[in-house]
Scaffold this active site. Structure first.
Site, PDB file in Angstrom:
ATOM      1  N   LYS A  59       0.953  -1.225   0.148  1.00 37.89           N
ATOM      2  CA  LYS A  59       0.029   0.128   0.041  1.00 37.89           C
ATOM      3  C   LYS A  59       0.998   1.411  -0.070  1.00 37.89           C
ATOM      4  CE  LYS A  59      -3.811   2.013   2.641  1.00 37.89           C
ATOM      5  NZ  LYS A  59      -4.678   1.772   3.607  1.00 37.89           N
TER       6      LYS A  59
ATOM      7  N   SER B  21      -9.780   1.752   2.648  1.00 38.63           N
ATOM      8  CA  SER B  21      -9.067   2.433   1.798  1.00 38.63           C
ATOM      9  C   SER B  21      -7.817   1.716   1.104  1.00 38.63           C
ATOM     10  CB  SER B  21      -8.143   3.540   2.731  1.00 38.63           C
ATOM     11  OG  SER B  21      -7.539   2.867   3.762  1.00 38.63           O
TER      12      SER B  21
ATOM     13  N   SER C  32     -10.421  -0.432   6.986  1.00 34.99           N
ATOM     14  CA  SER C  32      -9.738  -0.481   5.514  1.00 34.99           C
ATOM     15  C   SER C  32      -9.143  -1.779   5.041  1.00 34.99           C
ATOM     16  CB  SER C  32      -8.627   0.693   5.472  1.00 34.99           C
ATOM     17  OG  SER C  32      -9.282   1.887   5.251  1.00 34.99           O
TER      18      SER C  32
HETATM   19  N1  GLN Z   1     -13.536   4.036   5.849  1.00 33.12           N
HETATM   20  C1  GLN Z   1     -12.881   4.621   7.115  1.00 33.12           C
HETATM   21  C2  GLN Z   1     -12.477   5.928   6.995  1.00 33.12           C
HETATM   22  O1  GLN Z   1     -12.633   6.724   5.985  1.00 33.12           O
HETATM   23  C3  GLN Z   1     -11.626   3.820   7.535  1.00 33.12           C
HETATM   24  C4  GLN Z   1     -10.538   4.202   6.807  1.00 33.12           C
HETATM   25  C5  GLN Z   1      -9.309   3.021   7.272  1.00 33.12           C
HETATM   26  O2  GLN Z   1      -9.395   2.275   7.866  1.00 33.12           O
HETATM   27  N2  GLN Z   1      -8.111   3.670   6.790  1.00 33.12           N
HETATM   28  O3  GLN Z   1     -11.690   6.412   7.827  1.00 33.12           O
END
Ligand code: GLN
Length: 490
Positions: A78, A158, A182
């Site tokens: 990532k 994400s 995410s």
């Molecule tokens: N979708 C969640 C957010 O937007 C979690 C994102 C994540 O786990 N990095 O904060």
């Protein structure tokens, strides 16, 4: 032997150990596949030269009898993990041009185990999102499509790029980070396994920070065993991260290879039966309970009474921490600089041009909830709620060993959907955020297809630092579910 790109981490390791394939051949096969599927937009940077160089070094180590746990295994990383000499963007314009002079601890651990870097995967900007649509580099396409439809679907977020590249068999494994879901949600959307370890299990050092008290690196792969192999290499105490747990790393691989479920108590939290969940997901969840029972586990109803406060509390804590973490992007030290007539104007020009809409929204919310007069009303209250959420889990774990829940309330949705209302997007994480708030480990296992032929995942949540029980239960669920479907054309 089937195509090298079809093999799992464990199978690739065996093929290289028995000299049926060299690390260089493995790298070349995956590089060809990466080039073939560029349309997914899953990589921000491909690193084929680095991959071949690392693969040659891997072959040399193996020839000397020095093979590590992931010797020669190609991975996607990532683009939130700093990689020495390889641009790291966090999916943001503000970091464009930033080339780290150091390596994150987790990726350094992976390279030490012999793994090979294939490229940096696309993500929501600064890991804020559930669809990958907030990336400055454009959305990632999910390899899966609804049966009979050609609409592009999101891979989740994400860590959507990392999930898509594993589902598309461009790599057998990848890394993600999970702040509120995410890793688990994109794994569910892409029909693969994603594991968020206990907070503190994997070092955050060298991982671009979003919300430091929640961020946790973890692996994606196509089997529970493979995620365990990756986690084994990624984990461990790191003195450079003050929240890294000073604990020995258990044998995750052995746990995953031994589907231990007999006599295990599986908690079913009644508060997770919420409106808005797809009926097919509710049905799959019930099927999951039945499968676990048939495999010898004992389902027990448990209650997590503060569940419905988890999402609102998260959307105070996470933006608060993000507003403070992202203050460092000011055009002075990293990436983008947009000049102005004086220093203050340079700061605001840089930040105004560098951050996308969702990141700006979070910085504004975070700054607001931390400001004098609101701190007690919002931030302190959210922290208190967080403690209650953690207590719910502690009490539930007095009655069970792991929890079984859906991973996400829906299957993958179309690119562009849910973009006009941030709250609808935030609801994607209602089943993953509570465990994040409590710092607990969770894993998403692909467990079935919906009527449109899209993959659905079930989540198991474990006690803090009890990834071994979690992996054993996940292996049992994986075996019972017998998910073998593949995205068409991949
Ligand atoms: N979708 C969640 C957010 O937007 C979690 C994102 C994540 O786990 N990095 O904060």
């Amino acid at each position: 032997m089937s195509a090298l790109t079809d093999l799992s981490v464990a199978e690739l390791s065996a093929a290289m150990a028995s000299r049926k394939a060299s690390a260089l051949e493995v790298a070349d096969a995956h590089i060809a596949r990466m080039e073939q599927h560029r349309g997914l937009n899953a990589f921000i940077a491909e690193t084929p030269d680095r991959a071949r160089e690392m693969a040659r070094a891997s072959d040399a180590r193996r020839a000397r009898g020095e093979a590590g746990l992931l010797e020669g295994v190609p991975l996607g990383i990532k683009d939130l993990f700093c990689t020495e000499g390889v641009a790291t963007t966090a999916g943001s314009h503000v970091l464009e041009g930033f080339v780290p002079t150091y390596e994150s601890t987790v990726t350094a651990n992976l390279w030490k185990a012999g793994a090979v870097l294939m490229g940096k995967t696309n993500l929501d900007e600064f890991a804020m999102g559930s669809s990958n649509m907030t990336s400055h580099f454009g959305g990632v396409e999910n390899p899966w499509k609804r049966r009979g439809e050609n609409r592009k679907l999101v891979p989740g977020g994400s860590s959507g790029g990392s999930a898509a590249v594993v589902a598309a068999r461009i790599v057998p494994g990848s890394t993600g980070t999970d702040t509120g879901g995410s890793i688990r949600q994109p794994a569910a959307f892409c029909g693969i396994v994603g594991l968020k370890p206990t907070y503190g299990r994997c070092s955050r050092w060298g991982v671009v920070a979003f919300a430091s008290s929640l961020d946790q690196p973890g692996p994606f792969a196509r089997s529970v065993e493979d995620t365990a192999l990756l986690l084994q290499a990624m984990s461990g105490h790191d003195p450079k991260d003050s929240t890294s747990a000073p604990l020995a790393v258990p044998d995750f691989v052995a746990a995953a290879r031994n589907p231990a479920i007999k006599g295990l108590k599986i908690g079913i939290p009644c508060e997770y039966r919420v409106d808005g969940t797809s009926p097919e997901i509710v049905a799959l969840w019930e099927k999951g309970v039945a499968m676990m029972r048939d495999a010898g586990a004992e389902p027990v109803e448990v209650s997590l009474p503060h569940t419905r406060y988890a999402l609102p509390a998260y959307y105070i804590v996470a933006p608060a921490e993000c507003s403070s973490n992202l203050a460092r992007y000011d055009g002075v030290r990293y990436g983008l600089r947009v000049p102005g007539k004086d220093l203050t104007e340079m700061y605001s020009n840089t930040r105004g041009a560098g951050f996308g809409k969702e990141v700006r929204r979070r910085i504004l919310i975070g700054t607001y909830v931390l400001s004098a007069g609101y701190y007690d009303a919002y931030y302190r209250k959210a922290q208190q709620v967080r403690a209650l959420i953690a207590r719910d889990f502690t009490q539930a774990f007095e009655r069970c060993d792991v929890l079984l829940t859906p991973t996400a309330p829906t299957a993958a949705f179309a690119a562009g959907d849910k973009m006009d209302d941030p709250v609808t997007m935030y609801l994607n994480d209602m089943f993953t955020i509570p465990a994040s708030m409590a710092g607990l480990p969770g894993i998403s296992v692909p467990a079935g297809l919906d009527k449109d032929g899209l993959p659905l995942g079930l989540q198991l949540i474990g006690r803090a630092f009890d990834e071994t029980t979690l992996l054993g239960a996940a292996a049992a669920l994986e075996r019972a579910a017998g998910f073998t479907a593949r995205a068409e054309g991949y």
